[in-house]
Every structure is written in structure tokens, then in C-alpha cells.
Design a protein around this motif. Structure first.
Motif, PDB file in Angstrom:
ATOM      1  N   HIS A 140      -4.408  26.275  47.123  1.00  0.00           N
ATOM      2  CA  HIS A 140      -5.594  27.255  48.183  1.00  0.00           C
ATOM      3  C   HIS A 140      -7.126  26.769  47.973  1.00  0.00           C
ATOM      4  CE1 HIS A 140      -8.119  30.654  49.365  1.00  0.00           C
ATOM      5  NE2 HIS A 140      -7.271  30.828  50.069  1.00  0.00           N
ATOM      6  N   GLY A 141      -7.262  26.477  46.714  1.00  0.00           N
ATOM      7  CA  GLY A 141      -8.616  26.272  46.280  1.00  0.00           C
ATOM      8  C   GLY A 141      -9.027  25.877  44.921  1.00  0.00           C
ATOM      9  N   VAL A 142     -10.150  25.344  44.558  1.00  0.00           N
ATOM     10  CA  VAL A 142     -10.383  25.036  43.222  1.00  0.00           C
ATOM     11  C   VAL A 142     -11.732  25.483  42.887  1.00  0.00           C
ATOM     12  CG1 VAL A 142     -10.766  23.308  41.200  1.00  0.00           C
ATOM     13  CG2 VAL A 142      -9.003  22.979  42.969  1.00  0.00           C
ATOM     14  N   VAL A 143     -11.759  26.440  41.739  1.00  0.00           N
ATOM     15  CA  VAL A 143     -13.114  26.982  41.482  1.00  0.00           C
ATOM     16  C   VAL A 143     -13.922  25.892  40.551  1.00  0.00           C
ATOM     17  CG1 VAL A 143     -14.446  29.065  40.582  1.00  0.00           C
ATOM     18  CG2 VAL A 143     -12.167  29.466  41.510  1.00  0.00           C
ATOM     19  N   LEU A 144     -15.303  25.471  40.987  1.00  0.00           N
ATOM     20  CA  LEU A 144     -16.000  24.476  40.348  1.00  0.00           C
ATOM     21  C   LEU A 144     -17.237  25.208  39.696  1.00  0.00           C
ATOM     22  CD1 LEU A 144     -16.391  21.398  40.553  1.00  0.00           C
ATOM     23  CD2 LEU A 144     -18.329  22.121  41.907  1.00  0.00           C
ATOM     24  N   ASN A 145     -17.159  25.226  38.206  1.00  0.00           N
ATOM     25  CA  ASN A 145     -17.910  26.007  37.257  1.00  0.00           C
ATOM     26  C   ASN A 145     -18.522  25.142  36.446  1.00  0.00           C
ATOM     27  OD1 ASN A 145     -19.126  28.130  36.131  1.00  0.00           O
ATOM     28  ND2 ASN A 145     -17.327  28.883  35.178  1.00  0.00           N
ATOM     29  N   PRO A 146     -19.644  24.477  36.575  1.00  0.00           N
ATOM     30  CA  PRO A 146     -20.272  23.418  35.681  1.00  0.00           C
ATOM     31  C   PRO A 146     -20.945  24.150  34.494  1.00  0.00           C
ATOM     32  CG  PRO A 146     -20.857  22.813  37.913  1.00  0.00           C
ATOM     33  CD  PRO A 146     -20.289  24.061  38.096  1.00  0.00           C
ATOM     34  N   GLU A 186     -12.045  14.950  49.537  1.00  0.00           N
ATOM     35  CA  GLU A 186     -11.335  13.747  50.006  1.00  0.00           C
ATOM     36  C   GLU A 186      -9.742  14.013  50.154  1.00  0.00           C
ATOM     37  OE1 GLU A 186     -12.583  10.627  47.621  1.00  0.00           O
ATOM     38  OE2 GLU A 186     -14.505  10.325  48.881  1.00  0.00           O
ATOM     39  N   ALA A 187      -9.108  14.882  49.155  1.00  0.00           N
ATOM     40  CA  ALA A 187      -7.821  14.998  49.020  1.00  0.00           C
ATOM     41  C   ALA A 187      -7.425  16.287  49.861  1.00  0.00           C
ATOM     42  CB  ALA A 187      -7.293  15.371  47.484  1.00  0.00           C
ATOM     43  N   GLY A 188      -8.382  17.052  50.830  1.00  0.00           N
ATOM     44  CA  GLY A 188      -8.224  17.971  51.378  1.00  0.00           C
ATOM     45  C   GLY A 188      -8.190  19.441  50.769  1.00  0.00           C
ATOM     46  N   THR A 189      -8.734  19.388  49.521  1.00  0.00           N
ATOM     47  CA  THR A 189      -8.565  20.563  48.739  1.00  0.00           C
ATOM     48  C   THR A 189      -9.844  21.469  48.912  1.00  0.00           C
ATOM     49  OG1 THR A 189      -7.077  19.533  47.170  1.00  0.00           O
ATOM     50  CG2 THR A 189      -8.126  21.545  46.480  1.00  0.00           C
ATOM     51  N   ARG A 190      -9.905  22.675  49.196  1.00  0.00           N
ATOM     52  CA  ARG A 190     -11.165  23.433  49.248  1.00  0.00           C
ATOM     53  C   ARG A 190     -11.755  23.514  47.897  1.00  0.00           C
ATOM     54  NH1 ARG A 190      -8.448  27.590  50.907  1.00  0.00           N
ATOM     55  NH2 ARG A 190      -8.966  27.252  53.199  1.00  0.00           N
ATOM     56  N   VAL A 191     -13.153  23.423  47.873  1.00  0.00           N
ATOM     57  CA  VAL A 191     -13.945  23.494  46.681  1.00  0.00           C
ATOM     58  C   VAL A 191     -14.724  24.771  46.699  1.00  0.00           C
ATOM     59  CG1 VAL A 191     -15.514  22.414  45.143  1.00  0.00           C
ATOM     60  CG2 VAL A 191     -13.796  21.242  46.338  1.00  0.00           C
ATOM     61  N   LEU A 192     -14.563  25.537  45.482  1.00  0.00           N
ATOM     62  CA  LEU A 192     -15.320  26.932  45.738  1.00  0.00           C
ATOM     63  C   LEU A 192     -16.367  27.153  44.609  1.00  0.00           C
ATOM     64  CD1 LEU A 192     -12.198  29.244  46.151  1.00  0.00           C
ATOM     65  CD2 LEU A 192     -13.747  28.429  47.976  1.00  0.00           C
ATOM     66  N   GLY A 193     -17.755  27.247  44.842  1.00  0.00           N
ATOM     67  CA  GLY A 193     -18.730  27.338  43.765  1.00  0.00           C
ATOM     68  C   GLY A 193     -18.631  28.638  42.891  1.00  0.00           C
ATOM     69  N   TYR A 194     -18.451  28.681  41.609  1.00  0.00           N
ATOM     70  CA  TYR A 194     -18.550  29.849  40.847  1.00  0.00           C
ATOM     71  C   TYR A 194     -19.959  30.452  40.933  1.00  0.00           C
ATOM     72  CZ  TYR A 194     -18.140  32.808  36.783  1.00  0.00           C
ATOM     73  OH  TYR A 194     -18.212  33.770  35.563  1.00  0.00           O
ATOM     74  N   VAL A 195     -19.978  31.773  41.289  1.00  0.00           N
ATOM     75  CA  VAL A 195     -21.217  32.522  40.962  1.00  0.00           C
ATOM     76  C   VAL A 195     -21.101  33.914  40.524  1.00  0.00           C
ATOM     77  CG1 VAL A 195     -22.858  33.556  42.592  1.00  0.00           C
ATOM     78  CG2 VAL A 195     -22.091  31.445  43.176  1.00  0.00           C
ATOM     79  N   ASP A 196     -21.894  34.162  39.469  1.00  0.00           N
ATOM     80  CA  ASP A 196     -21.400  35.354  38.760  1.00  0.00           C
ATOM     81  C   ASP A 196     -22.269  36.522  39.229  1.00  0.00           C
ATOM     82  OD1 ASP A 196     -20.923  37.350  36.745  1.00  0.00           O
ATOM     83  OD2 ASP A 196     -21.963  36.248  35.048  1.00  0.00           O
ATOM     84  N   LEU A 197     -21.796  37.553  39.465  1.00  0.00           N
ATOM     85  CA  LEU A 197     -22.548  38.870  40.092  1.00  0.00           C
ATOM     86  C   LEU A 197     -22.797  39.734  38.957  1.00  0.00           C
ATOM     87  CD1 LEU A 197     -21.019  39.761  43.619  1.00  0.00           C
ATOM     88  CD2 LEU A 197     -22.699  38.123  42.872  1.00  0.00           C
ATOM     89  N   ASP A 198     -22.251  39.535  37.742  1.00  0.00           N
ATOM     90  CA  ASP A 198     -22.462  40.583  36.698  1.00  0.00           C
ATOM     91  C   ASP A 198     -22.270  41.952  37.002  1.00  0.00           C
ATOM     92  OD1 ASP A 198     -22.908  41.229  33.870  1.00  0.00           O
ATOM     93  OD2 ASP A 198     -25.017  40.794  34.124  1.00  0.00           O
ATOM     94  N   TYR A 199     -21.189  42.427  37.654  1.00  0.00           N
ATOM     95  CA  TYR A 199     -20.916  43.560  38.360  1.00  0.00           C
ATOM     96  C   TYR A 199     -21.977  44.301  38.970  1.00  0.00           C
ATOM     97  CZ  TYR A 199     -16.707  42.866  35.207  1.00  0.00           C
ATOM     98  OH  TYR A 199     -15.647  42.217  35.106  1.00  0.00           O
ATOM     99  N   GLY A 200     -22.949  43.392  39.555  1.00  0.00           N
ATOM    100  CA  GLY A 200     -24.051  43.897  40.540  1.00  0.00           C
ATOM    101  C   GLY A 200     -25.268  44.075  39.591  1.00  0.00           C
TER     102      GLY A 200
END
Length: 220
Positions: free
Chosen positions: A29-35, A56-70
Motif C-alpha cells: 500500500h505504501g512505504v514510510v520514508l523516515n531518514p 518508479e516501481a509504482g509504490t506510494r512513498v509516505l514521509g514520516y512526520v512526528d506529531l508528538d501527540y499534539g
């Protein structure tokens, strides 16, 4: 069933892991990118290349973003969203440590709208538990369980409101799954109303340092 894969390992450290995920096609479904617990302070060329290969492989890339519980300021969250878009050309974002209570919903809605304005077409909210029902109306996918396999087996319960939404809107992330039970974990997610899942064998502090065992079994 499809896989949401949080892949928290550097591409230079384990290039085979990234190759396996890119080769999995529409099973993912997607890969979480978390450098660096987010996009980092500067673009990482290895992650730039890995993200390009996934797209390029057609895989959705999702960037990791921490909300720290608001707790994190909106400006810091917006900066992460912009950096993921500008440096890694992500398709969407994976908001982690998202508050689950109803009182935090307006603030979360504001952040989701900010993400979409910035070109993040897919928004995933990782509460790790079932949140108040209103969150299902603002995101594309809710992670309603993240935790170890024994807890998933013994304490998971599904509130009635989830039945009003298709299982493709829910994801379960389970770690400490015995390798021999990976298929059992996938079936359990489906039976518990989640069409998206990931079951891995590792433990804290970083259980997401390798792809799920199923991808190794099916590697070309």
C-alpha cells in the motif's frame, strides 16, 4: 490485504530491504520514508535514490512526520511536510504519534489540510489505538493498532463505529510476530477489520528495521 511498510533502516545499510519492497508491486500500500525521525536537516542522497526507485516501481512513498501527540508546533510539522515534498518527492505523509481524543480533532484536521495543500495526496494517521470516530473523516488511512503480537492477541477490540467504514481505511502494525505466524497475523488483521497491515518479527526500540517476512519468502 496489502502492506504498509515502515522501513526505518538506511538504504546504504540494507539495500536489499529496499529492493525487496520495491519489487513487491501492488502488494504494498505504501512505504514510510523516515531518514531521521522525519526528513532530517538536509536531503540524504541515499534516501533520495530509494524514494525514486519506489516511485518508479509504482509504490506510494509516505514521509514520516512526528506529531508528538499534539505537542509539536504547527510550524515544525509544516517544515517536515515541505522538506519531505521538496527533497524526496513523496506521495503523501505518515503522521505518527497522533492524539486519539476528540478534543484534538480540530488541530489534527488543520494539519491534514495543511498537508494536502502542500501536495501530500495520501494522509495516514498513526494513533496506534482506535481514535474518536471523527478522525476517519479526515484521513485516507488510520493505524488503529501498533504494538506487540501478544498484546494484539489478548487485548485488541474493535469499536462498533469502525463497521461504518471499509476495511481499506484501517491498518494494524504488529511486531514481535514469530516468523511462522506471519500469515496468521495477516489473517487476524483481516478478521479484525483492517485490509492494510504489517507484521514483523523484531522488537522495540525499532521493530521496523526490516521488511515483513512475507516479502523475503516471495523474493524473486
Amino acid at each position: 490485504m496489502t502492506l504498509l511498510v515502515p522501513l526505518y533502516v538506511h538504504p546504504a545499510e540494507d539495500p536489499e530491504a529496499w529492493r525487496l519492497v520495491a519489487a513487491a508491486g501492488d502488494r504494498v500500500h505504501g512505504v514510510v520514508l523516515n531518514p531521521a525521525d522525519g526528513p532530517g536537516s538536509a536531503p540524504d542522497p541515499a534516501f533520495v535514490s530509494a524514494a525514486r526507485a519506489l516511485r518508479e516501481a509504482g509504490t506510494r512513498v509516505l514521509g514520516y512526520v512526528d506529531l508528538d501527540y499534539g505537542v509539536r508546533p504547527d510550524t515544525a510539522v509544516a517544515g517536515d511536510l515541505d522538506h519531505h515534498r521538496d527533497w524526496y518527492d513523496v506521495d503523501g505523509c505518515f503522521f505518527d504519534q497522533v492524539p486519539a481524543d476528540r478534543s484534538a480533532l480540530p488541530a489534527c484536521r488543520r494539519l491534514v489540510r495543511a498537508a494536502r495543500r502542500r501536495g501530500h495526496r495520501t494522509v495516514v494517521l498513526n494513533h496506534g489505538v482506535h481514535p474518536a470516530p471523527g478522525y476517519a473523516r479526515i484521513a485516507d488511512l488510520l493505524v488503529t493498532f501498533e504494538g506487540p503480537w501478544p498484546v494484539y492477541l489478548s487485548t485488541f477490540s474493535r469499536p462498533r463505529w469502525t463497521a461504518r467504514h471499509p476495511p481499506e481505511r484501517f491498518c494494524h502494525l504488529v511486531y514481535e510476530v514469530p516468523t511462522a505466524l506471519a500469515d496468521v497475523a495477516a489473517r487476524a488483521a483481516g478478521e479484525r477489520g483492517a485490509a492494510v497491515h504489517c507484521a514483523v518479527t523484531d522488537s522495540l526500540p525499532n521493530p521496523w528495521g526490516a521488511p515483513p517476512p512475507a516479502l523475503y519468502r516471495e523474493a524473486p
